[in-house]
Design a protein around this motif. Structure first.
Motif, PDB file in Angstrom:
ATOM      1  N   VAL A  32       0.812  -1.213   0.000  1.00 22.67           N
ATOM      2  CA  VAL A  32       0.000   0.000   0.000  1.00 22.67           C
ATOM      3  C   VAL A  32       0.854   1.275   0.000  1.00 22.67           C
ATOM      4  N   ALA A  33       2.036   1.243   0.600  1.00 17.20           N
ATOM      5  CA  ALA A  33       2.882   2.442   0.671  1.00 17.20           C
ATOM      6  C   ALA A  33       3.346   2.910  -0.701  1.00 17.20           C
ATOM      7  N   GLU A  34       3.366   2.004  -1.669  1.00 14.77           N
ATOM      8  CA  GLU A  34       3.776   2.357  -3.030  1.00 14.77           C
ATOM      9  C   GLU A  34       2.585   2.259  -3.982  1.00 14.77           C
ATOM     10  N   SER A  35       1.448   2.717  -3.512  1.00 13.23           N
ATOM     11  CA  SER A  35       0.230   2.680  -4.324  1.00 13.23           C
ATOM     12  C   SER A  35      -0.482   4.020  -4.265  1.00 13.23           C
ATOM     13  N   GLU A  36      -1.540   4.159  -5.058  1.00  8.51           N
ATOM     14  CA  GLU A  36      -2.327   5.400  -5.076  1.00  8.51           C
ATOM     15  C   GLU A  36      -3.110   5.605  -3.788  1.00  8.51           C
ATOM     16  N   ASN A  37      -3.065   4.653  -2.875  1.00  8.97           N
ATOM     17  CA  ASN A  37      -3.715   4.819  -1.579  1.00  8.97           C
ATOM     18  C   ASN A  37      -2.797   5.453  -0.543  1.00  8.97           C
ATOM     19  N   SER A  38      -1.608   5.855  -0.976  1.00 14.55           N
ATOM     20  CA  SER A  38      -0.640   6.483  -0.082  1.00 14.55           C
ATOM     21  C   SER A  38      -0.431   7.945  -0.467  1.00 14.55           C
ATOM     22  N   PRO A  39      -0.689   8.897   0.440  1.00 18.59           N
ATOM     23  CA  PRO A  39      -0.424  10.305   0.128  1.00 18.59           C
ATOM     24  C   PRO A  39       1.032  10.576  -0.240  1.00 18.59           C
ATOM     25  N   LYS A  40       1.970   9.917   0.427  1.00 15.82           N
ATOM     26  CA  LYS A  40       3.381  10.160   0.140  1.00 15.82           C
ATOM     27  C   LYS A  40       3.741   9.687  -1.267  1.00 15.82           C
ATOM     28  N   TYR A  41       3.178   8.560  -1.678  1.00 14.37           N
ATOM     29  CA  TYR A  41       3.393   8.078  -3.048  1.00 14.37           C
ATOM     30  C   TYR A  41       2.860   9.104  -4.048  1.00 14.37           C
ATOM     31  N   LEU A  42       1.677   9.661  -3.776  1.00 16.37           N
ATOM     32  CA  LEU A  42       1.083  10.635  -4.689  1.00 16.37           C
ATOM     33  C   LEU A  42       1.908  11.920  -4.751  1.00 16.37           C
ATOM     34  N   VAL A  43       2.455  12.331  -3.617  1.00 23.29           N
ATOM     35  CA  VAL A  43       3.312  13.527  -3.611  1.00 23.29           C
ATOM     36  C   VAL A  43       4.519  13.316  -4.510  1.00 23.29           C
ATOM     37  N   ARG A  44       5.158  12.164  -4.381  1.00 22.88           N
ATOM     38  CA  ARG A  44       6.327  11.884  -5.216  1.00 22.88           C
ATOM     39  C   ARG A  44       5.955  11.845  -6.696  1.00 22.88           C
ATOM     40  N   ARG A  45       4.790  11.299  -7.014  1.00 24.31           N
ATOM     41  CA  ARG A  45       4.362  11.225  -8.409  1.00 24.31           C
ATOM     42  C   ARG A  45       4.052  12.606  -8.975  1.00 24.31           C
ATOM     43  N   ILE A  46       3.369  13.432  -8.202  1.00 29.25           N
ATOM     44  CA  ILE A  46       3.067  14.792  -8.650  1.00 29.25           C
ATOM     45  C   ILE A  46       4.355  15.574  -8.872  1.00 29.25           C
ATOM     46  N   LYS A  47       5.312  15.365  -7.980  1.00 30.98           N
ATOM     47  CA  LYS A  47       6.600  16.042  -8.093  1.00 30.98           C
ATOM     48  C   LYS A  47       7.317  15.624  -9.362  1.00 30.98           C
ATOM     49  N   GLU A  48       7.276  14.321  -9.682  1.00 35.25           N
ATOM     50  CA  GLU A  48       7.910  13.821 -10.900  1.00 35.25           C
ATOM     51  C   GLU A  48       7.239  14.386 -12.153  1.00 35.25           C
ATOM     52  N   GLU A  49       5.931  14.583 -12.064  1.00 32.65           N
ATOM     53  CA  GLU A  49       5.184  15.129 -13.200  1.00 32.65           C
ATOM     54  C   GLU A  49       5.323  16.641 -13.313  1.00 32.65           C
ATOM     55  N   ASN A  50       5.957  17.246 -12.314  1.00 30.22           N
ATOM     56  CA  ASN A  50       6.128  18.695 -12.274  1.00 30.22           C
ATOM     57  C   ASN A  50       4.784  19.416 -12.326  1.00 30.22           C
ATOM     58  N   ALA A  51       3.782  18.806 -11.678  1.00 30.92           N
ATOM     59  CA  ALA A  51       2.445  19.391 -11.619  1.00 30.92           C
ATOM     60  C   ALA A  51       2.332  20.291 -10.391  1.00 30.92           C
ATOM     61  N   GLU A  52       1.259  21.042 -10.321  1.00 28.22           N
ATOM     62  CA  GLU A  52       1.065  21.984  -9.222  1.00 28.22           C
ATOM     63  C   GLU A  52       0.402  21.293  -8.038  1.00 28.22           C
ATOM     64  N   PHE A  53       0.999  21.423  -6.862  1.00 28.34           N
ATOM     65  CA  PHE A  53       0.422  20.858  -5.647  1.00 28.34           C
ATOM     66  C   PHE A  53      -0.721  21.734  -5.135  1.00 28.34           C
ATOM     67  N   PRO A  54      -1.753  21.139  -4.539  1.00 22.36           N
ATOM     68  CA  PRO A  54      -2.679  21.937  -3.742  1.00 22.36           C
ATOM     69  C   PRO A  54      -1.949  22.471  -2.506  1.00 22.36           C
ATOM     70  N   GLU A  55      -2.456  23.536  -1.938  1.00 22.03           N
ATOM     71  CA  GLU A  55      -1.937  23.999  -0.651  1.00 22.03           C
ATOM     72  C   GLU A  55      -2.625  23.203   0.455  1.00 22.03           C
TER      73      GLU A  55
END
Length: 277
Positions: free
Chosen positions: A184-207
């Motif tokens: 689960v830690a390396e899946s879409e059910n993990s906020p930390k996994y999603l943060v790393r993916r958004i960062k890799e995509e260079n997308a804009e984070f919500p505040e």
């Protein structure tokens, strides 16, 4: 303040779901208050905690008063004990429901802004974790996330066993929600996994706004999540104060969270407790 109770048929959950909506369309201006510009409302999608339902925020806090003061629409669905994650094999896709379907449906029904910067998601405990998870997963929809006493349990899940009488701490119960606990830690059910993916995509984070009581057993995991977000470039705020895992704390800090959100904050209108005399 219009308070609307409704039931909607969800395609993602394959059943009818109760939802409460606070909509300040009938707000009467007090003398000297400027008239509100005719435009769609900023919206907070607000999630309850475990054992709760769509009535929790209304009965546990002064959310209606806060929403009226900030000219904010608030949508509060029932999410069962799901942690707001998807279970596609059972057609219980709670993430898709709150992160996509509910937003699209309520935008069709009510005068809500379709702008990302006007669309917020929040919650407490299980709902705080669900808000962060789905706010990140649907970061193109939500510009701001509010998590109060978030139940960020992902990292301790692999260590669970069934040697406990507390069903909420049992491994088999956790597996019914998150599936394979070792993955689960390396899946879409993990906020930390999603943060790393958004960062890799260079997308804009919500505040992100996080708050947790000093006496809350979840304080450490909330601090850990806050530091992780900051270290990875997320614009995050952390607040704390006296309080445990209870409604007095959540009432205080949902009010503070609304002050943090970019709302209009035009003040209370005329109502039974504010007659202008």
């Amino acid at each position: 303040m219009a308070f609307i109770q409704m039931n909607i048929l969800s395609q993602n959950l394959m059943r009818t779901v109760p939802v409460n909506v606070i909509l300040p369309v009938d707000k009467q201006q007090m003398p000297g208050m400027p008239a509100r510009e005719e435009k769609p409302y900023k919206t907070l999608y607000l999630l309850h905690g475990i054992f709760g339902n769509y009535m929790d925020w209304v009965t546990g806090t002064k959310i209606m008063r806060y929403a009226e003061e900030h000219d904010l629409a608030v949508v509060m669905p029932s999410g069962d004990n799901s942690f707001y994650v998807d279970h596609p094999e059972a057609m219980n896709n709670y993430g898709k429901f709150v992160g996509k379907e509910l937003v699209e449906m309520t935008r069709k029904m009510f005068p809500l802004s379709r702008k990302r910067e006007d669309t917020f998601i929040g919650g407490l405990s299980m709902g705080g974790a669900g808000a962060l998870l789905n706010g990140l997963k649907y970061h193109e929809t939500f510009g701001y996330i509010v998590s109060l006493s978030g139940a960020f349990l992902i990292e301790e899940l692999p260590h669970r066993t069934n040697d406990t009488v507390n069903v909420l701490e049992r491994r088999d119960y956790a597996e019914s929600i998150w599936g394979n606990l070792d993955q689960v830690a390396e899946s879409e059910n993990s906020p930390k996994y999603l943060v790393r993916r958004i960062k890799e995509e260079n997308a804009e984070f919500p505040e992100v706004y996080i708050a947790c009581g000093e006496q809350d057993s979840l304080r450490d995991v909330n601090l850990d999540m806050y530091h992780f977000l900051k270290e990875n470039g997320v614009n995050a705020v952390y607040e704390s104060g006296a309080g445990a895992h209870e409604w007095d704390f959540w009432d205080t800090y949902i009010k503070r969270a609304m002050e943090w959100l970019p709302t209009e904050n035009t003040g209370l209108g005329r109502n039974s407790g504010n007659v202008g005399i």
